[in-house]
Write a protein that holds these residues in place. Structure first.
Motif, PDB file in Angstrom:
ATOM      1  N   MET A   1       9.768   6.166   9.454  1.00 63.35           N
ATOM      2  CA  MET A   1       8.736   5.372   8.803  1.00 63.35           C
ATOM      3  C   MET A   1       7.362   5.981   9.065  1.00 63.35           C
ATOM      4  N   TYR A   2       7.089   6.369  10.304  1.00 65.17           N
ATOM      5  CA  TYR A   2       5.778   6.944  10.611  1.00 65.17           C
ATOM      6  C   TYR A   2       5.642   8.374  10.094  1.00 65.17           C
ATOM      7  N   LEU A   3       6.757   9.057   9.893  1.00 63.18           N
ATOM      8  CA  LEU A   3       6.707  10.380   9.272  1.00 63.18           C
ATOM      9  C   LEU A   3       6.243  10.242   7.824  1.00 63.18           C
ATOM     10  N   TYR A   4       6.780   9.270   7.106  1.00 62.59           N
ATOM     11  CA  TYR A   4       6.366   9.029   5.727  1.00 62.59           C
ATOM     12  C   TYR A   4       4.875   8.682   5.673  1.00 62.59           C
ATOM     13  N   LEU A   5       4.441   7.842   6.597  1.00 68.31           N
ATOM     14  CA  LEU A   5       3.032   7.459   6.655  1.00 68.31           C
ATOM     15  C   LEU A   5       2.152   8.677   6.911  1.00 68.31           C
ATOM     16  N   THR A   6       2.547   9.515   7.843  1.00 66.68           N
ATOM     17  CA  THR A   6       1.767  10.706   8.179  1.00 66.68           C
ATOM     18  C   THR A   6       1.654  11.649   6.986  1.00 66.68           C
ATOM     19  N   VAL A   7       2.774  11.911   6.324  1.00 65.54           N
ATOM     20  CA  VAL A   7       2.759  12.800   5.161  1.00 65.54           C
ATOM     21  C   VAL A   7       1.895  12.201   4.048  1.00 65.54           C
ATOM     22  N   ALA A   8       2.034  10.900   3.807  1.00 65.87           N
ATOM     23  CA  ALA A   8       1.244  10.232   2.767  1.00 65.87           C
ATOM     24  C   ALA A   8      -0.248  10.346   3.056  1.00 65.87           C
TER      25      ALA A   8
ATOM     26  N   GLY B   1       0.220  13.044  -5.891  1.00 66.21           N
ATOM     27  CA  GLY B   1       1.627  12.828  -6.220  1.00 66.21           C
ATOM     28  C   GLY B   1       2.493  12.743  -4.972  1.00 66.21           C
ATOM     29  N   ILE B   2       2.296  13.679  -4.064  1.00 66.48           N
ATOM     30  CA  ILE B   2       3.036  13.676  -2.791  1.00 66.48           C
ATOM     31  C   ILE B   2       2.704  12.427  -1.985  1.00 66.48           C
ATOM     32  N   SER B   3       1.426  12.103  -1.931  1.00 67.13           N
ATOM     33  CA  SER B   3       0.995  10.941  -1.166  1.00 67.13           C
ATOM     34  C   SER B   3       1.641   9.655  -1.683  1.00 67.13           C
ATOM     35  N   PHE B   4       1.585   9.445  -2.989  1.00 67.05           N
ATOM     36  CA  PHE B   4       2.158   8.226  -3.556  1.00 67.05           C
ATOM     37  C   PHE B   4       3.681   8.193  -3.407  1.00 67.05           C
TER      38      PHE B   4
ATOM     39  N   PHE C   1       4.297   7.281   0.168  1.00 67.63           N
ATOM     40  CA  PHE C   1       3.880   5.901   0.369  1.00 67.63           C
ATOM     41  C   PHE C   1       4.927   4.950  -0.210  1.00 67.63           C
ATOM     42  N   ALA C   2       5.490   5.307  -1.353  1.00 68.30           N
ATOM     43  CA  ALA C   2       6.545   4.485  -1.962  1.00 68.30           C
ATOM     44  C   ALA C   2       7.773   4.420  -1.058  1.00 68.30           C
ATOM     45  N   LEU C   3       8.111   5.537  -0.415  1.00 68.53           N
ATOM     46  CA  LEU C   3       9.227   5.522   0.536  1.00 68.53           C
ATOM     47  C   LEU C   3       8.886   4.663   1.752  1.00 68.53           C
ATOM     48  N   LEU C   4       7.642   4.757   2.192  1.00 68.43           N
ATOM     49  CA  LEU C   4       7.199   4.003   3.367  1.00 68.43           C
ATOM     50  C   LEU C   4       7.325   2.499   3.162  1.00 68.43           C
ATOM     51  N   ILE C   5       6.914   2.015   1.995  1.00 71.02           N
ATOM     52  CA  ILE C   5       6.900   0.564   1.806  1.00 71.02           C
ATOM     53  C   ILE C   5       8.294  -0.037   1.605  1.00 71.02           C
ATOM     54  N   LYS C   6       9.324   0.811   1.629  1.00 77.50           N
ATOM     55  CA  LYS C   6      10.684   0.279   1.667  1.00 77.50           C
ATOM     56  C   LYS C   6      10.991  -0.292   3.046  1.00 77.50           C
ATOM     57  N   THR C   7      10.305   0.218   4.078  1.00 78.78           N
ATOM     58  CA  THR C   7      10.612  -0.192   5.450  1.00 78.78           C
ATOM     59  C   THR C   7       9.437  -0.857   6.169  1.00 78.78           C
ATOM     60  N   MET C   8       8.236  -0.761   5.608  1.00 78.44           N
ATOM     61  CA  MET C   8       7.061  -1.360   6.244  1.00 78.44           C
ATOM     62  C   MET C   8       6.411  -2.313   5.241  1.00 78.44           C
ATOM     63  N   PRO C   9       5.949  -3.466   5.693  1.00 82.24           N
ATOM     64  CA  PRO C   9       5.284  -4.393   4.765  1.00 82.24           C
ATOM     65  C   PRO C   9       4.106  -3.722   4.052  1.00 82.24           C
ATOM     66  N   LEU C  10       3.960  -4.012   2.769  1.00 82.35           N
ATOM     67  CA  LEU C  10       2.958  -3.373   1.927  1.00 82.35           C
ATOM     68  C   LEU C  10       1.545  -3.495   2.496  1.00 82.35           C
TER      69      LEU C  10
END
Length: 108
Positions: free
Chosen positions: A1-8, A39-42, A45-54
């Motif tokens: 989850m934090y990897l997705y956040l970092t990349v975003a 594009g990469i960021s979004f 971020f879309a992957l992130l919000i599957k596991t973290m509240p929006l």
């Protein structure tokens, strides 16, 4: 989850920083960096919000992005933030820390 956040966040900071260099999308390479970065960021971020509240995800993404873009602007464009800007960013950082340490809405 934090990897997705970092990349975003990193992709968004790169895209936003390149936006200034694109000069209103009149320069090709910075314009491509902007489009790819957002594009990469979004995507991440879309992957992130599957596991973290929006709301939590967005506050972390936006808050950390603001601070990092300001640091890039300082280094790359010599844009020095004034005292109110520094105070505001300090409050943003404090908010991100409080959310991460004390919020029960973050899935751990």
């Amino acid at each position: 989850m934090y990897l997705y956040l970092t990349v975003a966040i990193i992709a968004e900071v790169i895209a936003t920083s390149a936006l200034k260099s694109s000069e209103g999308f009149t320069k090709l390479i910075p314009s491509i960096i902007v489009i790819a970065g957002y594009g990469i960021s979004f995507y991440f971020f879309a992957l992130l919000i599957k596991t973290m509240p929006l709301g939590i995800a967005y506050s972390l993404w936006a808050g950390l992005g603001i601070v990092l873009v300001t640091l890039v602007a300082l280094i790359k464009f010599k844009q020095i933030p004034d005292l109110p800007a520094l105070i505001g960013m300090t409050l943003i950082i404090m908010g991100v820390v409080i959310v991460n340490l004390y919020s029960k809405t973050i899935g751990r």
